[in-house]
Scaffold this active site. Sequence first.
Site, PDB file in Angstrom:
ATOM      1  CB  SER A 126     -57.750  20.429   9.863  1.00 50.12           C
ATOM      2  OG  SER A 126     -57.324  19.578   8.858  1.00 50.12           O
ATOM      3  CG  HIS A 147     -59.528  18.906  14.316  1.00 53.83           C
ATOM      4  ND1 HIS A 147     -59.085  20.187  14.502  1.00 53.83           N
ATOM      5  CD2 HIS A 147     -58.687  18.352  13.394  1.00 53.83           C
ATOM      6  CE1 HIS A 147     -58.043  20.412  13.723  1.00 53.83           C
ATOM      7  NE2 HIS A 147     -57.772  19.317  13.054  1.00 53.83           N
ATOM      8  CD  GLU A 159     -59.772  22.475  17.564  1.00 51.35           C
ATOM      9  OE1 GLU A 159     -59.207  23.516  17.924  1.00 51.35           O
ATOM     10  OE2 GLU A 159     -60.041  22.240  16.364  1.00 51.35           O
ATOM     11  CG  ASN A 197     -55.710  24.750  12.259  1.00 48.45           C
ATOM     12  OD1 ASN A 197     -54.538  24.769  12.650  1.00 48.45           O
ATOM     13  ND2 ASN A 197     -56.261  23.679  11.719  1.00 48.45           N
TER      14      ASN A 197
HETATM   15  N1  LIG Z   1     -52.214  15.558   8.580  1.00 47.75           N
HETATM   16  C1  LIG Z   1     -52.573  16.347   9.578  1.00 47.75           C
HETATM   17  O1  LIG Z   1     -51.727  16.983  10.239  1.00 47.75           O
HETATM   18  C2  LIG Z   1     -54.018  16.480   9.953  1.00 47.75           C
HETATM   19  C3  LIG Z   1     -54.357  16.890  11.255  1.00 47.75           C
HETATM   20  C4  LIG Z   1     -55.709  16.942  11.608  1.00 47.75           C
HETATM   21  C5  LIG Z   1     -56.685  16.647  10.676  1.00 47.75           C
HETATM   22  N2  LIG Z   1     -56.320  16.275   9.405  1.00 47.75           N
HETATM   23  C6  LIG Z   1     -57.411  15.910   8.468  1.00 47.75           C
HETATM   24  O2  LIG Z   1     -57.530  14.503   8.427  1.00 47.75           O
HETATM   25  C7  LIG Z   1     -57.912  14.073   7.120  1.00 47.75           C
HETATM   26  C8  LIG Z   1     -56.887  13.084   6.586  1.00 47.75           C
HETATM   27  O3  LIG Z   1     -55.613  13.656   6.597  1.00 47.75           O
HETATM   28  P1  LIG Z   1     -54.287  12.774   6.460  1.00 47.75           P
HETATM   29  O4  LIG Z   1     -53.142  13.719   6.675  1.00 47.75           O
HETATM   30  O5  LIG Z   1     -54.394  11.554   7.279  1.00 47.75           O
HETATM   31  O6  LIG Z   1     -54.356  12.393   4.907  1.00 47.75           O
HETATM   32  P2  LIG Z   1     -53.652  11.170   4.159  1.00 47.75           P
HETATM   33  O7  LIG Z   1     -53.513  11.600   2.754  1.00 47.75           O
HETATM   34  O8  LIG Z   1     -52.441  10.704   4.903  1.00 47.75           O
HETATM   35  O9  LIG Z   1     -54.737   9.998   4.244  1.00 47.75           O
HETATM   36  C9  LIG Z   1     -55.988  10.043   3.615  1.00 47.75           C
HETATM   37  C10 LIG Z   1     -56.416   8.623   3.329  1.00 47.75           C
HETATM   38  O10 LIG Z   1     -57.781   8.628   2.931  1.00 47.75           O
HETATM   39  C11 LIG Z   1     -57.926   7.766   1.804  1.00 47.75           C
HETATM   40  N3  LIG Z   1     -59.091   8.248   1.073  1.00 47.75           N
HETATM   41  C12 LIG Z   1     -59.201   9.367   0.325  1.00 47.75           C
HETATM   42  N4  LIG Z   1     -60.460   9.500  -0.122  1.00 47.75           N
HETATM   43  C13 LIG Z   1     -61.156   8.438   0.350  1.00 47.75           C
HETATM   44  C14 LIG Z   1     -62.520   8.024   0.267  1.00 47.75           C
HETATM   45  N5  LIG Z   1     -63.406   8.733  -0.418  1.00 47.75           N
HETATM   46  N6  LIG Z   1     -62.888   6.883   0.905  1.00 47.75           N
HETATM   47  C15 LIG Z   1     -61.985   6.166   1.611  1.00 47.75           C
HETATM   48  N7  LIG Z   1     -60.687   6.523   1.736  1.00 47.75           N
HETATM   49  C16 LIG Z   1     -60.285   7.642   1.119  1.00 47.75           C
HETATM   50  C17 LIG Z   1     -56.625   7.862   1.062  1.00 47.75           C
HETATM   51  O11 LIG Z   1     -56.417   6.725   0.267  1.00 47.75           O
HETATM   52  C18 LIG Z   1     -55.621   7.968   2.219  1.00 47.75           C
HETATM   53  O12 LIG Z   1     -55.199   6.699   2.653  1.00 47.75           O
HETATM   54  C19 LIG Z   1     -58.088  15.335   6.304  1.00 47.75           C
HETATM   55  O13 LIG Z   1     -59.415  15.751   6.370  1.00 47.75           O
HETATM   56  C20 LIG Z   1     -57.182  16.327   7.025  1.00 47.75           C
HETATM   57  O14 LIG Z   1     -57.565  17.671   6.813  1.00 47.75           O
HETATM   58  C21 LIG Z   1     -55.018  16.161   9.030  1.00 47.75           C
END
Ligand SMILES: NC(=O)c1ccc[n+]([C@@H]2O[C@H](COP(=O)([O-])OP(=O)(O)OC[C@H]3O[C@@H](n4cnc5c(N)ncnc54)[C@H](O)[C@@H]3O)[C@@H](O)[C@H]2O)c1
Length: 510
Positions: A126, A147, A159, A197
């Site tokens: 993001s 995204h 996006e 954002n």
């Molecule tokens: N939460 C939101 O609202 C949102 C919205 C859009 C984008 N994002 C982006 O999406 C991504 C994930 O966010 P999330 O909220 O799902 O996080 P989250 O913490 O819920 O999930 C992340 C997962 O990735 C795993 N992980 C971490 N490092 C790893 C690696 N090197 N290899 C394999 N697995 C790995 C973790 O174990 C976890 O299960 C981030 O980049 C975040 O910025 C989040």
Amino acid sequence: MSTSSALSTTQVVAVIGTGAMGAGIAQIAAAAGHPVKLLDARPDAAARAVAGIRAQFVKMAEKGKLTAEAATAAGGRLIAVEHATDLADAALVVEAIVENLEAKQKLYADLESIVAVDCIFGTNTSSISVTAIGAALKNPERLAGLHFFNPAPLMALVEIVSGLATDQAVADTLFATATAWGKTPVHAKSTPGFIVNRVARPYYAEALRLAQEGAADYATIDAVLREAGGFRMGPFELMDMIGHDVNFAVTNSVWRAFYNDQRFLPSLIQQELVDAGFYGKKTGRGFYDYREGAVKPLPASEARQKCSEKISLFGESTVTNALASRLQAAQAAFDRQPASDGRIASIGNAVLFITDGRSATQRAAESGIANTVLIDLALDYTRATRLAIATAEQCAPEARTAAIVLLQAAGFAVSHFADVPGLAVMRTVAMLANEAADAVNQGVCSVTAADSAMRLGVNYPQGPLAWADQVGVENICNVLANLGAGYGEDRYRISPLIQRAVFAARNIHD
Ligand SMILES: NC(=O)c1ccc[n+]([C@@H]2O[C@H](COP(=O)([O-])OP(=O)(O)OC[C@H]3O[C@@H](n4cnc5c(N)ncnc54)[C@H](O)[C@@H]3O)[C@@H](O)[C@H]2O)c1
């Protein structure tokens, strides 16, 4: 328009990182018909995600959103794997791992020696530069941002973010694929905050400024943005829901990424909340108190008052026509007068105008009309249930009362703000439109992409640029110019796109 076709549903989609976002994305791809492989660094996390998504499909079938067969088939397409080498046959690898540049770079660099050379990489980051993630790759042209918004299965926007090295054909394939998955994608260039954002920052920032200047309390500002602005949630309740740790971090990262541009300046009020650990709903305290027994404060509304002075409406604008029909429906008497110096109504000695970004006090001084009362913008004056007003310091108390009586007679709850320039909705919409216009002007996205991103990514009732056209680009330009002159801050500088539209006397959408 994209000419590339979507990935075929026979092609394997891999999702790495199966937390909140990854699980949602895997669900979407499996529902669309792809075999989906899930991988996570935490043992069992991928298998648990598969079980969770399958349960989700069963629930959807119970609600009649899927047939039972389709739910079983979609569930059967999910495969939890344990090693990156299991992803060799993927045509697309979406990562939704931790938000960290080095981790994302390493993940994709390692994958390059495993997957085919035409495998597409779609990062769900993001806030990290897609260009920077690509810099670690042998073939950075295969990487783009994909995204999704949270919760991914429900939010329509995606996006598609192109970094400096991204192949346009890759972005186009992702665009077509997201469309085939039932989403509404928009193209964006990899710049801080991408579209949503970035353009959403003023929604929080202007409200924080209003609060800091004592314009009104949080509940009142929230109510005005909801009831007059048509936003689903007010800025303070929304920040409390997102969490101040997250929201403040995004604001800071966009501000820093734009080399401390004043337009994105973080707020001391929010810094205080973060320092206190008051992150919002999740910690029980933010702008509001969510602890047991706490009562949510009501917005401030003026008490019903009496005044039998004559009401006049001036000209034939959207707002005067709306006031006329509302007064008529309430059987309140009024007459109509020809347009005169921009005033919309008068009652007794009070004269009502829509805010133009000057304070009521400044406007009264400049126009010589002491009893100046300003009203805020509404998304739709025929349907708004509340309006914010401000009165000049020169305004007599009876004139203030009379103006409130007029608006109450027309069925509005009235929130009397301190005399801040631009009030709440006008100032917010002008700044949202200004930011969207700048994103367009800098080639980040198209006008339609900016509007559609804000409607679908954060549920705005209207795209900011279409809203600017509706209010009149010249009016928006004026509000920004007056805010800029009043505050003397670069923050309110006017986007060249808005200036050009005004000079050409056209809408931004033309
Ligand atoms: N939460 C939101 O609202 C949102 C919205 C859009 C984008 N994002 C982006 O999406 C991504 C994930 O966010 P999330 O909220 O799902 O996080 P989250 O913490 O819920 O999930 C992340 C997962 O990735 C795993 N992980 C971490 N490092 C790893 C690696 N090197 N290899 C394999 N697995 C790995 C973790 O174990 C976890 O299960 C981030 O980049 C975040 O910025 C989040």
